[in-house]
Motif scaffolding. Structure first.
Motif, short mmCIF file in Angstrom:
data_model
loop_
_atom_site.label_atom_id
_atom_site.label_comp_id
_atom_site.label_asym_id
_atom_site.label_seq_id
_atom_site.Cartn_x
_atom_site.Cartn_y
_atom_site.Cartn_z
N SER A 167 0.83 -1.20 0.00
CA SER A 167 0.00 0.00 0.00
C SER A 167 0.87 1.25 0.00
O SER A 167 2.08 1.17 0.23
CB SER A 167 -0.92 0.02 1.24
OG SER A 167 -2.01 -0.85 1.08
N ARG A 188 -14.57 0.61 9.50
CA ARG A 188 -14.85 -0.77 9.87
C ARG A 188 -14.16 -1.18 11.17
O ARG A 188 -13.26 -0.53 11.64
CB ARG A 188 -14.44 -1.71 8.74
CG ARG A 188 -12.93 -1.82 8.61
CD ARG A 188 -12.56 -2.14 7.21
NE ARG A 188 -11.15 -2.20 6.99
CZ ARG A 188 -10.29 -1.25 7.33
NH1 ARG A 188 -10.70 -0.18 7.99
NH2 ARG A 188 -9.03 -1.36 7.05
N GLN A 191 -11.71 -2.54 13.55
CA GLN A 191 -10.25 -2.57 13.38
C GLN A 191 -9.60 -3.60 14.28
O GLN A 191 -8.57 -3.36 14.87
CB GLN A 191 -9.68 -1.19 13.71
CG GLN A 191 -10.09 -0.13 12.72
CD GLN A 191 -9.22 -0.15 11.48
OE1 GLN A 191 -8.02 -0.11 11.54
NE2 GLN A 191 -9.85 -0.23 10.33
N SER A 192 -10.23 -4.74 14.43
CA SER A 192 -9.63 -5.73 15.34
C SER A 192 -8.80 -6.73 14.54
O SER A 192 -8.91 -6.82 13.33
CB SER A 192 -10.73 -6.46 16.09
OG SER A 192 -11.53 -7.14 15.17
N ASN A 218 -5.37 -7.15 14.38
CA ASN A 218 -4.00 -6.96 13.95
C ASN A 218 -3.04 -7.52 15.00
O ASN A 218 -3.27 -7.44 16.19
CB ASN A 218 -3.70 -5.49 13.65
CG ASN A 218 -4.08 -4.59 14.78
OD1 ASN A 218 -5.08 -4.82 15.43
ND2 ASN A 218 -3.28 -3.58 15.02
N LYS A 245 -4.51 5.78 3.27
CA LYS A 245 -3.63 4.90 2.49
C LYS A 245 -4.48 3.84 1.81
O LYS A 245 -5.65 3.69 2.11
CB LYS A 245 -2.61 4.22 3.41
CG LYS A 245 -3.28 3.32 4.43
CD LYS A 245 -2.31 2.31 4.99
CE LYS A 245 -2.93 1.48 6.08
NZ LYS A 245 -4.18 0.80 5.71
N TYR A 250 4.00 -4.10 8.85
CA TYR A 250 3.34 -4.74 9.99
C TYR A 250 2.69 -6.03 9.53
O TYR A 250 2.56 -6.27 8.32
CB TYR A 250 2.32 -3.83 10.68
CG TYR A 250 1.27 -3.21 9.77
CD1 TYR A 250 1.51 -2.00 9.12
CD2 TYR A 250 0.02 -3.82 9.60
CE1 TYR A 250 0.55 -1.42 8.32
CE2 TYR A 250 -0.95 -3.24 8.80
CZ TYR A 250 -0.68 -2.05 8.16
OH TYR A 250 -1.63 -1.47 7.36
N LYS A 306 2.35 -6.72 5.57
CA LYS A 306 1.97 -5.50 4.84
C LYS A 306 3.10 -4.49 4.84
O LYS A 306 3.75 -4.28 5.87
CB LYS A 306 0.74 -4.90 5.52
CG LYS A 306 0.16 -3.73 4.82
CD LYS A 306 -1.33 -3.81 4.83
CE LYS A 306 -1.94 -2.73 4.00
NZ LYS A 306 -3.37 -2.96 3.85
N TYR A 329 -1.50 4.00 15.37
CA TYR A 329 -0.51 2.97 15.06
C TYR A 329 0.92 3.49 15.21
O TYR A 329 1.25 4.57 14.70
CB TYR A 329 -0.74 2.44 13.65
CG TYR A 329 -2.11 1.84 13.49
CD1 TYR A 329 -2.47 0.71 14.22
CD2 TYR A 329 -3.06 2.43 12.67
CE1 TYR A 329 -3.73 0.16 14.11
CE2 TYR A 329 -4.33 1.89 12.54
CZ TYR A 329 -4.66 0.76 13.27
OH TYR A 329 -5.91 0.23 13.16
P1 ATP Z 1 -5.57 -0.50 2.83
O1 ATP Z 1 -5.89 0.68 3.71
O2 ATP Z 1 -4.09 -0.63 2.59
O3 ATP Z 1 -6.39 -0.53 1.59
P2 ATP Z 1 -7.02 -2.28 4.62
O4 ATP Z 1 -7.84 -1.15 5.07
O5 ATP Z 1 -7.69 -3.49 4.08
O6 ATP Z 1 -5.93 -1.85 3.55
P3 ATP Z 1 -5.30 -2.09 6.95
O7 ATP Z 1 -5.62 -0.65 7.10
O8 ATP Z 1 -3.87 -2.50 6.81
O9 ATP Z 1 -6.06 -2.80 5.74
O10 ATP Z 1 -5.98 -2.83 8.16
C1 ATP Z 1 -5.84 -4.22 8.38
C2 ATP Z 1 -5.55 -4.45 9.85
O11 ATP Z 1 -4.29 -3.88 10.18
C3 ATP Z 1 -6.57 -3.80 10.79
O12 ATP Z 1 -6.79 -4.72 11.82
C4 ATP Z 1 -5.86 -2.57 11.31
O13 ATP Z 1 -6.23 -2.33 12.64
C5 ATP Z 1 -4.41 -2.97 11.24
N1 ATP Z 1 -3.52 -1.83 10.96
C6 ATP Z 1 -3.71 -0.81 10.10
N2 ATP Z 1 -2.65 0.03 10.07
C7 ATP Z 1 -1.73 -0.50 10.93
C8 ATP Z 1 -0.42 -0.11 11.34
N3 ATP Z 1 0.18 0.99 10.86
N4 ATP Z 1 0.22 -0.89 12.24
C9 ATP Z 1 -0.34 -2.01 12.73
N5 ATP Z 1 -1.58 -2.44 12.39
C10 ATP Z 1 -2.28 -1.69 11.50
#
Ligand code: ATP
Length: 163
Positions: A6, A28, A30-31, A33, A49, A85, A99, A141
């Protein structure tokens, strides 16, 4: 482990009391991770992002995702850093995903924050400006908090052109 690539941005603009930063409150749940920076009971605040589309450069992705998730148009000033992460997919087989997110520093150009296409409300509860000086305390984060200093250093060294 599957990988996701990303790109995103720290968008700044000069305000009456110093630099302001555009952030989003994701919609959504955000659980799930693995490296949770989430402070229980606190609002999740994150940088805009998203995944690279085919044929897109990371800079183009950052500009597009900023526009889609915050409603504002911004231009890239410089690359800040790649952060990494691992998270656990909350759907399907609960697979762990590695990621990488390339973050850029961008300068606000036009538009009103939080004026989003209705379809974007599925992803973003709201977008808002916060003082850059509050970002270390308010961003959820760790990886995103750790690039704030890089942005501040760039802005201090390039204050005339960034403003
Ligand atoms: P994108 O925003 O890249 O399209 P997404 O929204 O599907 O992708 P993320 O935002 O990466 O995915 O979220 C996936 C999981 O990672 C969630 O559980 C979120 O809480 C967690 N997460 C998001 N950003 C971070 C970070 N910087 N560090 C650790 N965990 C994170």
């Amino acid at each position: 482990m599957p990988r996701e690539i990303s790109a995103g941005g720290m968008v700044v603009r000069p305000g009456p009391a110093g630099w302001e930063l555009a952030v989003i409150e994701p919609q959504r749940e955000q659980s799930g991770n693995a490296d949770s920076g989430k402070k229980d009971g606190k609002t999740v605040l994150a940088l805009p992002k998203g995944l690279l589309d085919p044929g897109e450069t990371p800079e183009q992705t950052a500009v597009r995702e900023v526009r889609e998730e915050t409603g504002i148009t911004a231009r890239v000033l410089t690359k800040l850093k790649d952060i990494q992460y691992v998270y656990v997919r909350s759907w399907g087989d609960r697979q762990r995903v590695f990621k990488i997110v390339t973050f850029y520093l961008l300068r606000y150009e036009s538009g009103t924050i939080d004026e989003l296409a209705p379809s974007m409300r599925i992803e973003v509860k709201r977008a808002l400006w916060i003082p850059l000086g509050e970002a270390r305390r308010r961003l959820t984060y760790r990886g995103e908090r750790e690039i704030i200093g890089l942005a501040e250093d760039y802005l201090a060294a390039h204050s005339t052109e960034a403003r």
